[in-house]
Design a protein around this motif. Structure first.
Motif, PDB file in Angstrom:
ATOM      1  N   ASP A   1      -5.566   3.680 -14.536  1.00 44.27           N
ATOM      2  CA  ASP A   1      -5.555   2.361 -13.898  1.00 44.27           C
ATOM      3  C   ASP A   1      -4.119   2.024 -13.527  1.00 44.27           C
ATOM      4  O   ASP A   1      -3.318   1.644 -14.383  1.00 44.27           O
ATOM      5  N   LEU A   2      -3.787   2.149 -12.245  1.00 42.85           N
ATOM      6  CA  LEU A   2      -2.420   1.930 -11.779  1.00 42.85           C
ATOM      7  C   LEU A   2      -2.434   1.340 -10.377  1.00 42.85           C
ATOM      8  O   LEU A   2      -3.357   1.559  -9.596  1.00 42.85           O
ATOM      9  N   ALA A   3      -1.377   0.598 -10.078  1.00 39.19           N
ATOM     10  CA  ALA A   3      -1.160   0.104  -8.722  1.00 39.19           C
ATOM     11  C   ALA A   3       0.182   0.659  -8.232  1.00 39.19           C
ATOM     12  O   ALA A   3       1.137   0.752  -9.004  1.00 39.19           O
ATOM     13  N   PHE A   4       0.235   1.045  -6.961  1.00 41.38           N
ATOM     14  CA  PHE A   4       1.454   1.574  -6.369  1.00 41.38           C
ATOM     15  C   PHE A   4       1.819   0.742  -5.143  1.00 41.38           C
ATOM     16  O   PHE A   4       0.943   0.333  -4.375  1.00 41.38           O
TER      17      PHE A   4
ATOM     18  N   LEU B   1      -0.760   8.586   2.620  1.00 46.18           N
ATOM     19  CA  LEU B   1      -1.489   9.524   3.469  1.00 46.18           C
ATOM     20  C   LEU B   1      -2.966   9.470   3.102  1.00 46.18           C
ATOM     21  O   LEU B   1      -3.375   9.950   2.046  1.00 46.18           O
ATOM     22  N   MET B   2      -3.753   8.871   3.976  1.00 45.07           N
ATOM     23  CA  MET B   2      -5.193   8.779   3.748  1.00 45.07           C
ATOM     24  C   MET B   2      -5.906   9.345   4.966  1.00 45.07           C
ATOM     25  O   MET B   2      -5.297   9.976   5.822  1.00 45.07           O
ATOM     26  N   ASP B   3      -7.203   9.157   5.038  1.00 41.77           N
ATOM     27  CA  ASP B   3      -7.974   9.593   6.192  1.00 41.77           C
ATOM     28  C   ASP B   3      -7.823   8.548   7.296  1.00 41.77           C
ATOM     29  O   ASP B   3      -8.601   7.617   7.419  1.00 41.77           O
TER      30      ASP B   3
ATOM     31  N   LYS C   1       4.518   1.472   4.731  1.00 39.00           N
ATOM     32  CA  LYS C   1       4.833   0.606   3.605  1.00 39.00           C
ATOM     33  C   LYS C   1       3.507   0.257   2.944  1.00 39.00           C
ATOM     34  O   LYS C   1       3.023  -0.867   3.006  1.00 39.00           O
ATOM     35  N   GLY C   2       2.957   1.305   2.324  1.00 41.04           N
ATOM     36  CA  GLY C   2       1.603   1.171   1.836  1.00 41.04           C
ATOM     37  C   GLY C   2       1.521   0.764   0.373  1.00 41.04           C
ATOM     38  O   GLY C   2       2.505   0.767  -0.358  1.00 41.04           O
ATOM     39  N   TRP C   3       0.341   0.386  -0.009  1.00 40.88           N
ATOM     40  CA  TRP C   3       0.033   0.112  -1.412  1.00 40.88           C
ATOM     41  C   TRP C   3      -1.354   0.662  -1.713  1.00 40.88           C
ATOM     42  O   TRP C   3      -2.181   0.822  -0.816  1.00 40.88           O
ATOM     43  N   ILE C   4      -1.577   0.984  -2.963  1.00 41.68           N
ATOM     44  CA  ILE C   4      -2.856   1.543  -3.360  1.00 41.68           C
ATOM     45  C   ILE C   4      -3.141   1.138  -4.807  1.00 41.68           C
ATOM     46  O   ILE C   4      -2.240   1.104  -5.642  1.00 41.68           O
TER      47      ILE C   4
ATOM     48  N   ILE D   1       5.828   9.721  -1.041  1.00 42.13           N
ATOM     49  CA  ILE D   1       4.527  10.013  -0.437  1.00 42.13           C
ATOM     50  C   ILE D   1       3.432   9.950  -1.504  1.00 42.13           C
ATOM     51  O   ILE D   1       3.601  10.455  -2.610  1.00 42.13           O
ATOM     52  N   VAL D   2       2.318   9.328  -1.158  1.00 38.48           N
ATOM     53  CA  VAL D   2       1.145   9.292  -2.036  1.00 38.48           C
ATOM     54  C   VAL D   2      -0.056   9.805  -1.253  1.00 38.48           C
ATOM     55  O   VAL D   2      -0.301   9.387  -0.128  1.00 38.48           O
ATOM     56  N   THR D   3      -0.779  10.753  -1.838  1.00 37.54           N
ATOM     57  CA  THR D   3      -2.020  11.238  -1.248  1.00 37.54           C
ATOM     58  C   THR D   3      -3.043  11.369  -2.374  1.00 37.54           C
ATOM     59  O   THR D   3      -2.670  11.709  -3.503  1.00 37.54           O
ATOM     60  N   PRO D   4      -4.311  11.074  -2.140  1.00 40.97           N
ATOM     61  CA  PRO D   4      -5.314  11.138  -3.204  1.00 40.97           C
ATOM     62  C   PRO D   4      -5.452  12.520  -3.832  1.00 40.97           C
ATOM     63  O   PRO D   4      -5.884  12.648  -4.963  1.00 40.97           O
TER      64      PRO D   4
END
Length: 226
Positions: free
Chosen positions: A5-8, A14-16, A22-25, A58-61
Motif C-alpha cells: 500500500d503506497l502512493a507515489f 509509463l502506463m497503457d 508529472k504523474g502520481w499513482i 520512471i514508474v511502470t507497473p
C-alpha cells in the motif's frame, strides 16, 4: 497498511497510454488503484498510507521478458566468464585459473568446468577453438564452453562421457537445440540449484523485471516454481 500500500508522486509514469511526466499513482494491496498527473489529490490517499516523492523517476507497473533463458542464465552466473578472452590460449588460461582456485561453486557442485560467453570473432590470430584444444589442455577434467550466442557448446570427451548426450556429431560440438539441452543435462543438487535461482531472481527484480517466459528442464520445475 502494508508494503503493498503506497502512493507515489512526481514520477514519469509509463502506463497503457500517454507518458505522464508529472504523474502520481496509488497502489492498494499490490494493485494499481488510481493514477493521474499533476498534484496528488489528497482524497486519493487513504489515511495512514505512505507517500513517496520519486523526483522524476520512471514508474511502470511491471516489465515482462517474453524470451528469457532463466535456467541457463542462472547457472551461467557461476560459470567462468570468457567474454574478454582474445585467443584460445586465453580461454584455456581462464579455465585453468578457475579450476585451481578455491572459488568454483559450479564445478564443485556438478563436476564440470563450465565456461560461457566466448566469442571467437574477438580472437587475435586464428579465430577458432575446438574440442581437440580442450582435450589437450584438460585430459582429466570434464570441460564445456558455450559461445556468447548460446547456440553452440564445445565439450571434451570427459564432459561428453559425463553428460548423457545423444548427438549425430562426433567432434565435440553441439549446435542449436542440442546446445541448449546439454546445459539442461547438468545435474545440480536441488539446494544448490535453488540458491542459483534465488540469486538470478534477485538480479531480475533489480533490473525491473516482474515476470517472464522460459523453457526449463521438467525435473527442475519444482525448484523453479518454489
Amino acid at each position: 497498511m502494508t508494503l503493498l500500500d503506497l502512493a507515489f508522486k512526481n514520477c514519469l509514469l509509463l502506463m497503457d497510454g500517454p507518458v505522464l511526466r508529472k504523474g502520481w499513482i496509488v497502489v492498494n494491496d499490490g494493485f494499481v488503484h488510481s493514477f493521474g498527473y499533476g498534484e496528488l489529490p489528497s482524497g486519493e490517499v487513504p489515511a495512514g498510507m505512505r507517500t513517496e516523492d520519486l523526483k522524476g523517476s520512471i514508474v511502470t507497473p511491471g516489465l515482462f521478458d517474453a524470451h528469457m533463458h532463466f535456467f541457463q542464465w542462472s547457472i551461467s552466473r557461476k560459470a567462468v566468464n570468457l567474454y574478454h578472452c582474445i585467443s584460445r590460449e586465453d580461454i584455456i588460461r581462464k579455465m585453468n585459473e578457475r579450476y585451481e582456485s578455491d572459488i568454483r561453486p559450479f564445478f564443485d557442485s556438478c563436476g564440470i568446468l563450465f565456461g560461457v560467453d566466448y566469442d571467437e570473432s574477438k580472437f587475435i590470430g586464428e579465430k577458432s577453438i575446438s574440442a581437440r584444444d580442450l582435450e589437450i589442455a584438460f585430459r582429466d577434467i570434464p570441460v564445456m564452453i558455450r559461445r556468447i550466442c548460446g547456440h553452440k557448446i564445445i565439450l571434451n570427451s570427459k564432459a561428453m562421457d559425463l553428460l548423457p548426450i545423444d548427438s549425430e556429431r562426433d567432434d565435440g560440438v553441439l549446435l542449436e537445440d542440442e546446445a541448449m539441452k546439454a546445459s539442461w543435462k547438468i545435474e545440480l543438487p536441488e539446494k544448490i540449484l535453488a540458491e542459483f535461482y534465488k540469486e538470478a531472481l534477485n538480479e531480475m527484480y533489480k533490473k525491473g523485471l516482474t515476470g517472464g517466459v522460459d523453457i526449463i528442464p521438467r525435473d527442475t520445475l519444482s525448484v523453479h516454481t518454489e
